[in-house]
Write a protein that holds these residues in place. Structure first.
Motif, mmCIF file in Angstrom:
data_model
loop_
_atom_site.group_PDB
_atom_site.id
_atom_site.type_symbol
_atom_site.label_atom_id
_atom_site.label_comp_id
_atom_site.label_asym_id
_atom_site.label_seq_id
_atom_site.Cartn_x
_atom_site.Cartn_y
_atom_site.Cartn_z
ATOM 1 N N ALA A 200 0.781 -1.360 0.345
ATOM 2 C CA ALA A 200 -0.251 0.000 0.054
ATOM 3 C C ALA A 200 0.592 1.630 0.131
ATOM 4 N N ASP A 201 2.044 0.966 0.903
ATOM 5 C CA ASP A 201 3.299 2.326 0.607
ATOM 6 C C ASP A 201 3.365 3.061 -0.255
ATOM 7 N N GLU A 202 3.873 1.255 -1.495
ATOM 8 C CA GLU A 202 4.307 1.596 -2.889
ATOM 9 C C GLU A 202 3.191 2.147 -3.910
ATOM 10 N N ARG A 203 1.954 1.517 -3.335
ATOM 11 C CA ARG A 203 0.588 1.537 -4.463
ATOM 12 C C ARG A 203 0.250 3.698 -4.155
ATOM 13 N N ASP A 204 0.085 3.876 -2.968
ATOM 14 C CA ASP A 204 -0.288 5.416 -2.386
ATOM 15 C C ASP A 204 0.307 6.085 -2.286
ATOM 16 N N HIS A 205 1.648 5.753 -2.686
ATOM 17 C CA HIS A 205 3.096 6.958 -3.533
ATOM 18 C C HIS A 205 2.245 8.009 -3.855
ATOM 19 N N ALA A 210 0.615 9.384 -9.750
ATOM 20 C CA ALA A 210 0.147 10.801 -10.158
ATOM 21 C C ALA A 210 1.102 9.282 -11.444
ATOM 22 N N ALA A 211 1.594 8.459 -11.723
ATOM 23 C CA ALA A 211 1.996 7.998 -13.331
ATOM 24 C C ALA A 211 0.601 7.268 -13.136
ATOM 25 N N GLY A 212 -0.267 6.722 -12.016
ATOM 26 C CA GLY A 212 -1.365 6.561 -12.647
ATOM 27 C C GLY A 212 -2.576 7.030 -13.702
ATOM 28 N N GLU A 213 -2.539 8.323 -12.926
ATOM 29 C CA GLU A 213 -2.999 9.559 -13.704
ATOM 30 C C GLU A 213 -2.536 10.043 -14.975
ATOM 31 N N MET A 214 -1.338 10.489 -15.268
ATOM 32 C CA MET A 214 -0.531 10.486 -16.486
ATOM 33 C C MET A 214 -1.447 8.891 -17.436
ATOM 34 N N ALA A 215 -1.019 8.010 -16.914
ATOM 35 C CA ALA A 215 -1.405 6.708 -18.039
ATOM 36 C C ALA A 215 -3.244 7.519 -18.561
ATOM 37 N N SER A 216 -3.618 7.544 -17.256
ATOM 38 C CA SER A 216 -5.278 7.692 -17.837
ATOM 39 C C SER A 216 -5.458 8.864 -19.075
#
Length: 361
Positions: A200-205, A210-216
């Protein structure tokens, strides 16, 4: 060359596809018919759109059962978006749409709930939810439902604009497009497809989020570009970045198109730089997740220029058949969109250039 001609998009991530893509595609067609997803006319279109190939490109080395689940889920999402939102009366009745989606959300959380028993979309969602539970940890299943909630509320937001005939600001549109493209609902399946659960600490960093949002952003901007021909010629209300840019700035279709391409190129460059920085310090699971985000971007590009959903052979869309090897915009400065400008603070700035609202004619 018309004003809606889409240039070859920059695609720096190499393509890949699962070897069982044809079987996955056929399985999804059978599933759609078995659960009667959408009207017969809508279902007849959806099963020709190679959604299984899209899923097989997202997880080219993933678990076949999860890829098939992802493929079925994407088709189901189109059943909701096309059937309820874009082509159905609920798409112009935000209140009624909210009530329907709220019930569907409860079914996703508790598939055993005795609700909407005779509704095909609800029955199909029960099947999807049970399959998610088989492959996900409890935390992943909960995040899948939470992401589905984000998607549902964003399509209600879009229904509000459709009912009123209004066009949102670019900033508001950008925020909601991060969710109403349903990209965030796919993210938990990226982990499930490779049988791991991120810490969770990695995923929610903030940088990973932000990387996930950029992909979106890149995926939905590409979708807007590649679907513009189909949408604006339908004669119905539509909402995409080209229309938003034209409404906000008064620029032409061609100028709005060039601006949208520059925006997605700038964000894609930032994504690649941020991913490289994160992968240098990441463990194997986070590296896999970041690689899957890139696969998701490229899968959307490959599927977008080839699927009947966008090529529309009855009224051929002016789509590219190849990709570019260079971006149209190489600045490292933030876009002038406040809701996402903070992404650039995650890496050192390299220039002072900005993308204008629309380029000069």
């Amino acid at each position: 060359m018309g004003p809606d001609f889409i240039p070859a998009l920059w695609a720096p991530i190499p393509p890949a596809i699962h070897p069982r893509y044809a079987d996955i595609n056929n399985a999804t067609a059978r599933w759609a018919h078995a659960y009667r997803v959408g009207s017969p006319q809508l279902r007849g279109r959806l099963v020709t759109q190679d959604i299984g190939l899209f899923a097989a490109r997202i997880l080219p080395q993933g678990n076949e059962d999860v890829i098939t689940l992802l493929s079925d889920f994407v088709l189901w999402l189109f059943g909701v978006d096309d059937g309820h939102c874009e082509e159905g009366m609920l798409g112009r009745s935000p209140g009624e749409l909210t009530a329907t989606l709220h019930e569907l959300l409860r079914i996703a959380q508790h598939p055993q709930a005795p609700m909407l028993i005779d509704d095909p979309l609800a029955s199909a969602l029960r099947d999807l939810s049970r399959r998610v539970d088989r492959h996900a940890t409890p935390a992943q299943a909960a995040r899948w439902v939470d992401a589905l909630r984000e998607y549902f509320w964003s399509v209600v937001w879009e229904a509000h604009h459709r009912a009123a005939g209004t066009v949102p600001s670019l900033n508001d549109y950008t925020l909601m497009r991060l969710y109403d493209g349903a990209t965030t609902v796919v993210l938990p399946l990226l982990e499930m497809g490779h049988c791991y659960a991120l810490n969770a600490d990695e995923r929610d960093h903030p940088a990973v989020r932000a990387a996930g949002e950029m992909a979106s952003f890149v995926i939905t901007w590409d979708n807007d570009l590649l679907s513009h021909h189909k949408e604006h010629r339908s004669g119905d209300y539509y909402l995409n970045v080209i229309r938003v840019l034209k409404h906000e700035t008064g620029c032409s279709t061609g100028q709005a198109l060039a601006t949208a391409v520059a925006q997605r190129d700038r964000v894609l460059r930032l994504f690649l730089r941020l991913r490289t920085q994160l992968q240098a310090q990441a463990g194997p699971q986070l590296r896999q997740y970041l690689d899957s985000l890139g696969r998701f971007i490229r899968a959307s590009q490959d599927w977008g220029i080839s699927s009947l959903r966008y090529t529309t052979p009855d009224d051929p869309a002016p789509l590219p058949s190849t990709f570019s090897n260079a971006p149209t915009d190489d600045s490292d400065d933030p876009l002038d969109i406040p809701v996402i400008s903070g992404w650039w603070s995650l890496l050192p700035a390299r220039s002072r250039e900005t993308v204008p609202a629309c380029p000069a004619p």
